[in-house]
Design an enzyme around this catalytic site. Structure first.
Site, mmCIF file in Angstrom:
data_model
loop_
_atom_site.group_PDB
_atom_site.id
_atom_site.type_symbol
_atom_site.label_atom_id
_atom_site.label_comp_id
_atom_site.label_asym_id
_atom_site.label_seq_id
_atom_site.Cartn_x
_atom_site.Cartn_y
_atom_site.Cartn_z
ATOM 1 N N ASP A 247 -3.994 2.366 -4.962
ATOM 2 C CA ASP A 247 -2.660 2.318 -4.338
ATOM 3 C C ASP A 247 -2.413 1.059 -3.522
ATOM 4 O OD1 ASP A 247 -4.072 2.784 -1.920
ATOM 5 O OD2 ASP A 247 -2.420 3.976 -1.134
ATOM 6 N N GLU A 248 -3.209 0.031 -3.744
ATOM 7 C CA GLU A 248 -3.151 -1.115 -2.840
ATOM 8 C C GLU A 248 -3.338 -2.416 -3.615
ATOM 9 O OE1 GLU A 248 -6.350 -0.588 -0.138
ATOM 10 O OE2 GLU A 248 -5.975 -2.461 0.913
ATOM 11 N N ASP B 157 0.855 -1.192 0.000
ATOM 12 C CA ASP B 157 0.000 0.000 0.000
ATOM 13 C C ASP B 157 0.891 1.243 0.000
ATOM 14 O OD1 ASP B 157 -3.123 0.741 1.100
ATOM 15 O OD2 ASP B 157 -1.567 2.241 1.410
HETATM 16 P P1 TTP Z 1 -5.304 4.910 1.537
HETATM 17 O O1 TTP Z 1 -4.277 3.902 1.137
HETATM 18 O O2 TTP Z 1 -6.397 4.474 2.439
HETATM 19 O O3 TTP Z 1 -4.621 6.161 2.217
HETATM 20 P P2 TTP Z 1 -3.256 6.879 1.884
HETATM 21 O O4 TTP Z 1 -2.481 6.164 0.835
HETATM 22 O O5 TTP Z 1 -3.546 8.309 1.588
HETATM 23 O O6 TTP Z 1 -2.491 6.857 3.271
HETATM 24 P P3 TTP Z 1 -1.805 5.610 4.008
HETATM 25 O O7 TTP Z 1 -0.361 5.956 4.110
HETATM 26 O O8 TTP Z 1 -2.477 5.545 5.329
HETATM 27 O O9 TTP Z 1 -2.055 4.397 3.149
HETATM 28 O O10 TTP Z 1 -5.997 5.500 0.253
HETATM 29 C C1 TTP Z 1 -5.311 5.688 -0.983
HETATM 30 C C2 TTP Z 1 -5.778 6.961 -1.664
HETATM 31 O O11 TTP Z 1 -7.186 6.895 -1.873
HETATM 32 C C3 TTP Z 1 -5.540 8.199 -0.840
HETATM 33 O O12 TTP Z 1 -4.248 8.745 -1.047
HETATM 34 C C4 TTP Z 1 -6.637 9.109 -1.288
HETATM 35 C C5 TTP Z 1 -7.765 8.191 -1.695
HETATM 36 N N1 TTP Z 1 -8.799 8.178 -0.652
HETATM 37 C C6 TTP Z 1 -9.878 9.041 -0.768
HETATM 38 O O13 TTP Z 1 -9.984 9.776 -1.760
HETATM 39 N N2 TTP Z 1 -10.819 9.056 0.241
HETATM 40 C C7 TTP Z 1 -10.731 8.252 1.351
HETATM 41 O O14 TTP Z 1 -11.601 8.319 2.243
HETATM 42 C C8 TTP Z 1 -9.599 7.375 1.459
HETATM 43 C C9 TTP Z 1 -9.454 6.492 2.678
HETATM 44 C C10 TTP Z 1 -8.676 7.362 0.452
HETATM 45 MG MG MG Z 2 -2.194 4.095 0.950
#
Ligand code: TTP
Ligand code: MG
Length: 344
Positions: free
Chosen positions: A108-109, A10
């Site tokens: 992103d995952e 991720d």
């Molecule tokens: P995530 O992987 O949940 O979050 P992240 O990558 O920003 O942070 P982390 O380091 O905790 O993984 O989500 C990936 C992308 O998806 C995030 O950058 C933005 C988008 N997203 C939204 O638009 N709304 C949301 O509520 C979430 C959780 C994510």
């Molecule tokens: Mg992320």
């Protein structure tokens, strides 16, 4: 059957990290990507925030007005989905180059099945993937490795940012027991409050609840929760049909605004792309046009069709519409043009 070895990968604060890379002048500052805060009266929510902004309590899905209150001096940026999609595709390509079975679950995952390897080798793979993503994209991510998807995901969350954590089967119990129940994927705020009312706060405490009680509280999902608390998750990694992208680009010898030349080259790229699609029997849905202007300023515009198509004329028409929008909106000289489609 031997152990399964599952990788979860991720990206760290994905949208914000890309923005930080695109705008080095913002590095080290709190960045919030999402709706326009409009000086505190904006509606809409935060998509994500970088780690600097998270120190102020800002997080995904928070009202943007709240984020503004918490940190008015943060850099607030709009969501540039096209750019994030392009970066996401590059990252998934890197992962697929290392891992044969990949299930992408969001931009992103992804999960990967590395069961054919030894545990230490799997860790080395994860390290290499992280390194390759850094070398090619200059972005950091976190990897979790475990005997199933759930453990791998929780390990990944625990190791953020820029981490790598492997939890072997014999360590699963020790790893999960002290965690708060919200750390278990699938237990949201509502589930957590139901469990808190039962005086259950940690995974260790969750294991004390009988299956029957979990069924009363969560219905059929109760059984799943009972298993998860014990580190059990049988969900397989299911690879989707791979979406590939094909692209054609042209860099001009000299930056230009010559309409005849621009249209001529764009048509040539468009024809090359559509004949490749036809030769290979692909169909497409998303079309992206890229323009790089003087000073390396790069923009993309995309169109996603209602349905999948293999109509070459449609592809060329839609691509041209996107390109003409560029020409009318931005008057700077053009250095490079490109077209890309995702094909199946
Ligand atoms: P995530 O992987 O949940 O979050 P992240 O990558 O920003 O942070 P982390 O380091 O905790 O993984 O989500 C990936 C992308 O998806 C995030 O950058 C933005 C988008 N997203 C939204 O638009 N709304 C949301 O509520 C979430 C959780 C994510
Ligand atoms: Mg992320």
């Amino acid at each position: 059957m031997g152990d399964r070895i599952i990788l979860h990968i991720d990206m760290d604060c994905f949208f914000a990290q890309i923005e930080e890379k695109e705008n080095p002048q913002f590095r080290g500052k709190p960045i919030v990507v999402g709706a326009d805060p409009k000086g505190g009266s904006g509606r809409g929510v935060v998509s994500t925030a970088n780690y600097e902004a998270r120190k102020y309590g800002i997080h995904s899905a928070m009202p943007i007005s709240k984020a503004w209150q918490l940190c008015p001096h943060a850099i607030f940026l709009p969501v540039n989905s096209e750019l994030y999609t392009e970066v996401s595709e590059n990252i998934m390509k890197i992962i697929r180059a290392f891992v044969p079975i990949v299930e992408q679950v969001s931009l992103d995952e992804a999960y990967g099945d590395l069961s054919t390897l030894q545990w230490e080798k799997a860790k080395e793979f994860a390290r290499k993937i992280k390194e390759e993503i850094w070398n090619r994209e200059k972005l950091i991510c976190t990897c979790g490795i475990g005997p199933n998807k759930m453990v791998a995901k929780v390990a990944c969350e625990q190791a953020k940012p820029n981490g790598l954590l492997m939890v072997k089967p014999e360590r699963v119990e020790q790893f999960l027991d002290p965690l708060e129940i919200q750390e278990i994927p699938g237990i949201g705020p509502h589930g957590a409050s139901l469990l808190h009312a039962e005086r259950v706060f940690t995974v260790r405490e969750l294991k004390k609840l009988p299956k029957e009680r979990l069924r009363e509280l969560f219905g059929v999902r109760g059984d799943e929760l009972y298993d998860k608390a014990r580190g059990i998750d049988k969900d397989p990694v299911i690879p989707e049909r791979e979406v590939k992208s094909i692209s054609k680009e042209h860099t001009f010898e000299r930056d230009t605004r010559d309409p005849q030349l621009l249209i001529q080259i764009f048509n040539k790229l468009s024809e090359e792309l559509s004949s490749e699609i036809q030769e290979q029997g692909f169909s497409f849905r998303a079309i992206t046009v890229k323009c790089r202007f003087t000073g390396f300023e790069t923009h993309t515009k995309s169109k996603t069709l209602q349905t999948v198509s293999n109509d070459e004329a449609l592809l060329r028409r839609e691509a041209m519409k996107l390109f003409l929008r560029f020409i009318s909106e931005i008057s700077k000289p053009i250095r490079l043009i490109g077209i890309r489609t995702q094909v199946k």
